[in-house]
Motif scaffolding. Structure first.
Motif, PDB file in Angstrom:
ATOM      1  N   LEU A   1      28.297   6.831  -6.564  1.00 63.60           N
ATOM      2  CA  LEU A   1      27.532   7.244  -5.662  1.00 63.60           C
ATOM      3  C   LEU A   1      25.765   8.265  -6.065  1.00 63.60           C
ATOM      4  CD1 LEU A   1      26.994   8.043  -2.227  1.00 63.60           C
ATOM      5  CD2 LEU A   1      27.999  10.202  -2.326  1.00 63.60           C
TER       6      LEU A   1
ATOM      7  N   LEU B   1      22.491   7.309  -5.160  1.00 61.42           N
ATOM      8  CA  LEU B   1      21.086   8.178  -4.850  1.00 61.42           C
ATOM      9  C   LEU B   1      20.318   8.622  -5.780  1.00 61.42           C
ATOM     10  CD1 LEU B   1      23.821  10.996  -3.294  1.00 61.42           C
ATOM     11  CD2 LEU B   1      22.241   8.994  -2.101  1.00 61.42           C
TER      12      LEU B   1
ATOM     13  N   LEU C   1      17.796   5.452  -5.642  1.00 60.85           N
ATOM     14  CA  LEU C   1      16.438   6.084  -5.041  1.00 60.85           C
ATOM     15  C   LEU C   1      15.580   7.013  -4.697  1.00 60.85           C
ATOM     16  CD1 LEU C   1      16.403   4.933  -1.736  1.00 60.85           C
ATOM     17  CD2 LEU C   1      18.105   6.409  -1.149  1.00 60.85           C
TER      18      LEU C   1
ATOM     19  N   ALA D   1      11.330   5.995  -5.150  1.00 59.81           N
ATOM     20  CA  ALA D   1      10.266   7.099  -4.112  1.00 59.81           C
ATOM     21  C   ALA D   1       9.837   8.049  -4.421  1.00 59.81           C
ATOM     22  CB  ALA D   1      11.607   7.498  -2.848  1.00 59.81           C
TER      23      ALA D   1
ATOM     24  N   GLN E   1       7.550   6.491  -6.624  1.00 61.87           N
ATOM     25  CA  GLN E   1       5.998   5.515  -5.693  1.00 61.87           C
ATOM     26  C   GLN E   1       4.963   7.401  -5.311  1.00 61.87           C
ATOM     27  OE1 GLN E   1       5.272   5.449  -2.625  1.00 61.87           O
ATOM     28  NE2 GLN E   1       3.735   4.082  -2.581  1.00 61.87           N
ATOM     29  N   LEU E   2       5.906   7.607  -4.928  1.00 60.80           N
ATOM     30  CA  LEU E   2       4.368   8.773  -4.554  1.00 60.80           C
ATOM     31  C   LEU E   2       3.823   9.612  -5.672  1.00 60.80           C
ATOM     32  CD1 LEU E   2       7.453  10.977  -2.226  1.00 60.80           C
ATOM     33  CD2 LEU E   2       5.062   9.668  -1.733  1.00 60.80           C
TER      34      LEU E   2
ATOM     35  N   ARG F   1       1.104   7.141  -5.863  1.00 65.84           N
ATOM     36  CA  ARG F   1       0.197   7.211  -4.702  1.00 65.84           C
ATOM     37  C   ARG F   1      -0.443   8.286  -5.071  1.00 65.84           C
ATOM     38  NH1 ARG F   1       0.772   5.290   0.517  1.00 65.84           N
ATOM     39  NH2 ARG F   1      -0.077   7.072   1.530  1.00 65.84           N
TER      40      ARG F   1
ATOM     41  N   VAL G   1      -0.176  12.828   3.320  1.00 68.34           N
ATOM     42  CA  VAL G   1       0.649  12.003   4.053  1.00 68.34           C
ATOM     43  C   VAL G   1       1.182  10.879   3.319  1.00 68.34           C
ATOM     44  CG1 VAL G   1      -0.183   9.902   5.851  1.00 68.34           C
ATOM     45  CG2 VAL G   1      -1.587  11.361   5.310  1.00 68.34           C
ATOM     46  N   LEU G   2       2.686  10.227   3.579  1.00 73.47           N
ATOM     47  CA  LEU G   2       3.881   9.977   2.211  1.00 73.47           C
ATOM     48  C   LEU G   2       4.064   8.868   2.656  1.00 73.47           C
ATOM     49  CD1 LEU G   2       5.692  12.803   2.128  1.00 73.47           C
ATOM     50  CD2 LEU G   2       4.138  12.506   0.371  1.00 73.47           C
ATOM     51  N   GLY G   3       3.082   8.127   3.045  1.00 75.78           N
ATOM     52  CA  GLY G   3       3.345   6.799   2.869  1.00 75.78           C
ATOM     53  C   GLY G   3       5.106   5.650   3.219  1.00 75.78           C
TER      54      GLY G   3
ATOM     55  N   ILE H   1       6.502   3.890   1.738  1.00 75.10           N
ATOM     56  CA  ILE H   1       8.329   4.123   1.098  1.00 75.10           C
ATOM     57  C   ILE H   1       8.750   5.468   1.139  1.00 75.10           C
ATOM     58  CG2 ILE H   1       8.174   4.045  -1.874  1.00 75.10           C
ATOM     59  CD1 ILE H   1       7.401   2.119  -1.683  1.00 75.10           C
ATOM     60  N   TYR H   2       8.192   6.398   1.125  1.00 73.99           N
ATOM     61  CA  TYR H   2       8.306   7.589   1.516  1.00 73.99           C
ATOM     62  C   TYR H   2      10.061   7.759   2.642  1.00 73.99           C
ATOM     63  CZ  TYR H   2       9.570  11.991   2.393  1.00 73.99           C
ATOM     64  OH  TYR H   2      10.560  13.219   3.016  1.00 73.99           O
TER      65      TYR H   2
ATOM     66  N   PHE I   1      12.704   5.911   2.330  1.00 75.16           N
ATOM     67  CA  PHE I   1      13.474   6.811   1.676  1.00 75.16           C
ATOM     68  C   PHE I   1      13.880   7.486   2.246  1.00 75.16           C
ATOM     69  CE2 PHE I   1      14.168  10.884  -1.189  1.00 75.16           C
ATOM     70  CZ  PHE I   1      14.793  11.115  -1.525  1.00 75.16           C
TER      71      PHE I   1
ATOM     72  N   LEU J   1      16.927   6.566   4.561  1.00 74.69           N
ATOM     73  CA  LEU J   1      18.595   6.057   3.886  1.00 74.69           C
ATOM     74  C   LEU J   1      18.875   7.411   3.490  1.00 74.69           C
ATOM     75  CD1 LEU J   1      17.098   2.917   0.889  1.00 74.69           C
ATOM     76  CD2 LEU J   1      19.505   3.115   3.014  1.00 74.69           C
ATOM     77  N   ALA J   2      17.882   8.328   2.751  1.00 71.90           N
ATOM     78  CA  ALA J   2      18.388   9.927   2.335  1.00 71.90           C
ATOM     79  C   ALA J   2      18.720  10.375   3.313  1.00 71.90           C
ATOM     80  CB  ALA J   2      17.865  10.323   1.727  1.00 71.90           C
TER      81      ALA J   2
ATOM     82  N   ALA K   1      22.859   9.974   4.156  1.00 66.01           N
ATOM     83  CA  ALA K   1      23.763  10.695   2.766  1.00 66.01           C
ATOM     84  C   ALA K   1      24.044  11.827   2.677  1.00 66.01           C
ATOM     85  CB  ALA K   1      22.963  10.107   1.933  1.00 66.01           C
TER      86      ALA K   1
ATOM     87  N   ILE L   1      26.948  14.828   2.987  1.00 63.83           N
ATOM     88  CA  ILE L   1      27.065  15.655   1.575  1.00 63.83           C
ATOM     89  C   ILE L   1      27.344  17.038   1.973  1.00 63.83           C
ATOM     90  CG2 ILE L   1      25.911  16.078  -0.775  1.00 63.83           C
ATOM     91  CD1 ILE L   1      25.197  12.858  -1.153  1.00 63.83           C
TER      92      ILE L   1
END
Lengths: 98, 313
Positions: free
Chosen positions: A71, A75, A78, A82, A85-86, A89, B178-180, B182-183, B186, B189-190, B193, B197
Motif C-alpha cells: 500500500l 500510494l 500515485l 501526480a 505532472q504538477l 505543468r 489551477v491544478l488541472g 491529473i490532480y 489523484f 484516488l487518494a 485512502a 489511514i
C-alpha cells in the motif's frame, strides 16, 4: 535455510533499488532542464522504491505487513506521478508566461 | 564491537545540522521552505533511530507535512501582494539571539544534569499500564497519566485558529492555483485512502504508535486536497459547523475531566472500568478538532460572503 534465502533476496533487491535511486539522483543533478530532470527522477525513483519495498517485504512477519508495504509503495507511486505532472505543468506555465 | 549503524547515525546527524544551516542561510524563500521540509523528514528519521516512532509520526505528519503546506500557502499569499521588505531592527536581532542562547543554555543544562543510565519514569508507567485502559505506553501517558498537558496542546490549536480568523479578516486572498485534471484524478484516488489511514492511525494508537495528533494531521490532508482541488469551497453558512469542529475536542476533553472530578476523583482519574471508552471518546473528538482546525489554518481567513461577480464562476 529459508531465512538465508529471504535475507539474500532482501540484500539483492534493496541494493538494486538503491542503484536506481543513485541513477535518479545523478539524473536530477546532471540533466539540463526541469522536464528531463523529472523524467530521470520519477522513472528511477518509482522502480527504486518498488525494489526496496519488494526487498523489505521478504523481512515481513505476516501477510498483513506485506499488504501494508504494498500500500505504501502504491500510494508513493500515485503521489510521485501526480506531483511530477504538477511540477511539469508549473514549469510549462512559467516557460510560456514571460 | 562497533555499532553497525553508528556511521549512518553520524551521517544523519550531520545532514540534519547541515540542513538547519542551509534553511537559515539560503536566500530564495521557496528553497528555504523545501529545505525545511527535507529537514523535517530527516528529523523524523532521527526519531525512528532513537526508537521513538510516535514522535517520528508526529514530526512527519504535523512538523513536516502540514507545516510545510502552511508555509507554502503563506508564501503564495505573500507573492500575490508584494510588499517592500521591512529591515529587521538590530534590537530585535539581539533580543532573538539572546532568547535562542537562553533556550540552548537551558537545554544543555538539562541534558548535562540528566543522570546517565537512569530508569526515568518508564518503570512507573509500566507498573500502572494495567490501570490506564490502553495498551500503548505513549498513549497512556498522553491521554491518562499526563492528560492535562495534552488538553493544553489542544487549547493551543484552538487559540491559533481564533487568532488566524481575527488577524486575516479583511486581508486580500491570492487566487488558488489551477491544478488541472491529473490532480483531480489523484485526489479522487487518494482521498478514500487518506481517510482510512487517518482513522487507522487514531484507532491503532491504543496499542501501537499512532493517536489523535497523527491521525488528525493525516485527516487534515483530506481538507487540504479538497480545498486545493476546489472540490470544497468554504461558505459563510459553514462557519457555525467549523466553529463547532474547532471547539469539539477541547469541550469533550475538559467535559470528561470535569465529570470525572464531579464524581469525587481527581480531574483525569478515569474509573478503571470506563478508562478505555473515555480515552477513545476523547481521542476521537480531539482528532476531529485537530483535522478541522489544521485544514482551516491552511485555508487561512474566515469564509466571507462571496461577491456576486465571483459566484457565477
Amino acid at each position: 535455510m529459508a531465512d538465508l534465502a529471504a535475507n539474500l533476496a532482501t540484500l539483492l533487491l534493496t541494493a538494486l533499488g538503491l542503484l536506481f535511486f543513485v541513477a535518479g539522483t545523478v539524473g536530477l543533478i546532471r540533466f539540463p532542464d526541469t522536464f528531463s530532470r523529472l523524467h530521470a527522477l520519477t522513472k528511477a525513483d518509482n522502480l527504486g522504491l518498488g525494489f526496496i519495498a519488494l526487498g523489505v517485504a521478504f523481512q515481513a512477519e505476516s501477510w498483513a505487513q506485506v499488504a501494508r508495504i504494498a500500500l505504501i509503495w502504491a500510494l508513493a507511486l500515485l503521489a510521485a506521478g501526480a506531483v511530477a505532472q504538477l511540477v511539469a505543468r508549473a514549469a510549462l506555465a512559467r516557460r510560456e508566461a514571460p | 564491537m562497533v555499532e553497525p549503524l553508528l556511521l549512518f547515525d553520524a551521517l544523519l546527524g550531520l545532514a540534519i545540522a547541515a540542513l538547519a544551516v542551509a534553511v537559515l542561510t539560503v536566500h530564495d524563500r521557496f528553497a528555504m521552505i523545501v529545505l525545511f521540509i527535507v529537514f523535517g523528514l530527516m528529523s523524523a528519521l532521527a526519531w525512528v533511530r532513537l526508537s521513538a516512532p510516535d514522535v517520528a509520526l508526529a514530526e512527519a505528519a504535523i512538523g513536516t507535512g502540514l507545516t510545510g503546506a502552511l508555509l507554502l500557502t503563506t508564501l503564495h499569499h505573500i507573492r500575490a501582494a508584494p510588499a517592500a521588505p521591512v529591515p529587521v531592527p538590530g534590537g530585535v536581532v539581539v533580543a532573538n539571539l539572546g532568547l535562542c542562547a537562553l533556550i540552548f543554555g537551558g537545554l544543555a543544562f538539562a541534558f548535562l544534569l540528566t543522570p546517565l543510565q537512569a530508569p526515568g519514569l518508564a518503570p512507573a508507567v509500566a507498573q500502572n499500564m494495567a490501570a490506564s485502559g490502553v495498551g500503548h505506553p505513549v498513549t497512556a501517558v498522553l491521554l491518562n497519566f499526563r492528560a492535562y498537558d495534552t488538553l493544553m496542546e489542544v487549547v493551543v490549536l484552538l487559540a491559533a485558529i481564533v487568532a488566524v480568523w481575527m488577524v486575516e479578516r479583511g486581508t486580500v486572498q491570492a487566487p488558488a492555483p489551477v491544478l488541472g485534471e491529473i490532480y483531480r484524478g489523484f485526489s479522487r484516488l487518494a482521498l478514500p485512502a487518506i481517510v482510512v489511514i487517518g482513522s487507522y492511525l487514531l484507532w491503532v494508537g491504543a496499542q501501537a504508535p499512532g493517536g489523535a495528533f497523527q491521525g488528525g494531521a493525516v485527516l487534515a490532508a483530506v481538507g487540504l486536497l479538497l480545498l486545493l482541488g476546489r472540490l470544497y469551497r468554504p461558505q459563510p453558512a459553514h462557519r457555525p459547523f467549523a466553529r463547532a469542529g474547532f471547539v469539539l475536542g477541547t469541550a469533550v476533553f475538559a467535559g470528561v475531566a470535569l465529570l470525572v472530578a464531579g464524581g469525587g476523583r481527581l480531574p483525569f482519574e478515569y474509573p478503571a472500568a470506563h478508562a478505555k471508552t473515555l480515552i477513545l471518546l476523547i481521542e476521537g473528538m480531539v482528532t476531529i478538532s485537530i483535522a478541522v482546525t489544521l485544514a482551516a489554518l491552511f485555508h487561512g481567513r474566515e469564509p466571507e460572503a462571496v461577491p456576486v461577480s465571483e459566484k457565477s464562476e
